[in-house]
Design an enzyme around this catalytic site. Structure first.
Site, short mmCIF file in Angstrom:
data_model
loop_
_atom_site.label_atom_id
_atom_site.label_comp_id
_atom_site.label_asym_id
_atom_site.label_seq_id
_atom_site.Cartn_x
_atom_site.Cartn_y
_atom_site.Cartn_z
CE1 TYR A 36 -3.92 0.66 -0.39
CE2 TYR A 36 -3.99 2.57 0.58
CZ TYR A 36 -4.73 1.98 0.10
OH TYR A 36 -5.91 2.10 -0.44
CG LEU A 37 4.25 0.33 -1.96
CD1 LEU A 37 4.87 0.65 -3.37
CD2 LEU A 37 4.52 0.44 -0.58
CG HIS A 41 6.03 2.82 1.37
ND1 HIS A 41 4.62 2.51 1.48
CD2 HIS A 41 6.47 1.71 2.65
CE1 HIS A 41 3.59 2.32 2.72
NE2 HIS A 41 5.25 1.25 3.01
N GLY A 151 12.60 2.75 7.60
CA GLY A 151 12.57 4.63 7.83
C GLY A 151 11.98 4.53 8.78
CG ASP A 154 7.77 2.28 11.10
OD1 ASP A 154 6.76 1.74 12.39
OD2 ASP A 154 7.57 2.27 10.16
CB SER A 189 0.72 5.91 8.61
OG SER A 189 0.79 4.19 8.27
CB SER A 190 0.19 2.22 4.57
OG SER A 190 1.09 1.32 4.38
P1 AMP Z 1 5.53 -0.49 6.37
O1 AMP Z 1 5.26 -0.93 4.90
O2 AMP Z 1 4.50 0.74 6.67
O3 AMP Z 1 6.49 -1.51 7.11
O4 AMP Z 1 7.01 0.05 6.13
C1 AMP Z 1 7.69 -0.06 5.03
C2 AMP Z 1 8.81 0.57 5.86
O5 AMP Z 1 8.79 2.18 5.06
C3 AMP Z 1 9.62 0.86 7.01
O6 AMP Z 1 11.16 0.82 6.89
C4 AMP Z 1 8.62 2.18 6.89
O7 AMP Z 1 9.72 2.74 8.31
C5 AMP Z 1 9.05 3.19 5.82
N1 AMP Z 1 8.10 4.05 6.12
C6 AMP Z 1 6.81 4.41 6.71
N2 AMP Z 1 6.36 5.27 6.49
C7 AMP Z 1 7.41 6.22 5.61
C8 AMP Z 1 7.14 7.80 5.97
N3 AMP Z 1 6.30 8.45 6.52
N4 AMP Z 1 8.62 8.46 5.97
C9 AMP Z 1 10.00 7.13 5.54
N5 AMP Z 1 9.27 5.63 5.47
C10 AMP Z 1 8.68 5.64 6.11
#
Ligand code: AMP
Length: 286
Positions: A36-37, A41, A151, A154, A189-190
């Site tokens: 859900y990019l 991401h 990112g 987190d 955020s997704s």
């Molecule tokens: P997720 O799909 O939420 O597990 O995130 C995958 C990667 O993208 C993780 O390393 C997150 O920290 C990073 N990420 C998610 N949201 C953001 C954001 N707003 N800014 C930077 N990195 C992000």
């Protein structure tokens, strides 16, 4: 010209596809995601492209890191759109394993990182960081990248992964990347799609509170009074329900009574709006 990206669904096939580029000495970058990019991401991919010759992204909603009453089943998914976005920023391979491919049998091996996993989200989401560390180590074993990009959104996850990689001598360089925000400051955020319009509006209080905390830290105020002020500012939004507000030392996430000059403080928030739990943070060097 339409960019395309190679989609790979099995561990064996991904390993096979990476054999030749690795032999040629191409630097492999890895961006693990749950799909859900969004721009957050994609910023990791852009960073990966700077360091690496070939970028692998994984899209896998990892059941191990969701608690029984969490949103695993309703986590947003849109693979077609994700593949297009990944292609548009130059991802070379997208690894999209099924749960059965990743976990064909009940998992008996659990990676658990003591210390940094325990406060913040570790306290509110028991077992979450074991699930994260276990899947990240498994993905690193599958891809064997030179670099992996995470990112700071987190921040605790970055601390957990860095500790694990050090402790277990995993041959990868972890690259933390800055938080990408919407124009009004909300961290991408997704899960933001869960918010209704009123919740979405009130959710900007997270970023405003973090900026306030940064100002107060710069002004040399006491940690306890900064924390109280942030709590009050969040509680001023009627739909906000605080999970935690904490100021911890980074990267060990230890409790702080006071701060020394030059110390890095992680201001970390988790706040519920209706059914949606949002996290955000800011790193402040005092
Ligand atoms: P997720 O799909 O939420 O597990 O995130 C995958 C990667 O993208 C993780 O390393 C997150 O920290 C990073 N990420 C998610 N949201 C953001 C954001 N707003 N800014 C930077 N990195 C992000």
């Amino acid at each position: 010209m339409m960019q395309t990206v190679q989609q790979i669904e099995t561990i064996a096939e991904l390993r096979r596809q990476l054999r030749e580029p690795r032999r040629q000495g191409r630097r492999i970058g890895f961006v693990p995601t749950m799909g859900y990019l969004h721009e957050g991401h994609l910023s990791l991919v852009n960073e990966a492209k700077k360091h690496c010759d070939l970028v692998v992204m994984s899209i896998f909603v990892n059941p191990l890191q969701f608690g029984p009453n969490e949103d695993f089943d309703r986590y947003p998914r849109d693979l077609e759109r994700d593949l297009q976005l990944a292609a548009s920023v130059g991802v070379d391979m997208v690894f999209t394993p099924s749960v059965a491919e990743m976990y064909p049998q009940q998992v008996k091996t659990n990676v658990s990182v003591a210390g940094v996993s325990e406060p913040l989200c570790g306290r509110s989401r028991p077992g979450h960081f074991d699930g994260v560390a276990t899947v990240v180590l498994k993905l690193l074993q599958i891809v064997q990248p030179d670099y992996a990009f995470f990112g700071q959104k987190d921040a605790q996850q970055v601390a957990v992964v860095e500790q694990m990689v050090q402790d277990l001598s995993v041959p990868v360089k972890i690259v933390p990347c800055p938080i990408v925000r919407e124009a009004d400051g909300l961290a991408m955020s997704s899960r933001n799609v869960y918010l209704n319009p009123e919740e979405r509006k009130q959710a900007t209080v997270l970023f405003r509170s973090l900026q306030l905390a940064k100002q107060r830290l710069a002004g040399g105020e006491e940690l306890e009074s900064i924390r109280d002020e942030i709590v009050r500012s969040i509680q001023a939004e009627p739909l906000a329900d605080i999970d935690y507000v904490e100021l911890l030392r980074y990267p060990d996430l230890a409790q702080l009574d006071s701060v020394e000059k030059g110390e890095r403080v992680l201001v970390a928030l988790a706040v519920r709006f209706g059914k949606t739990r949002l996290i955000d943070n800011m790193m402040v060097t005092v």
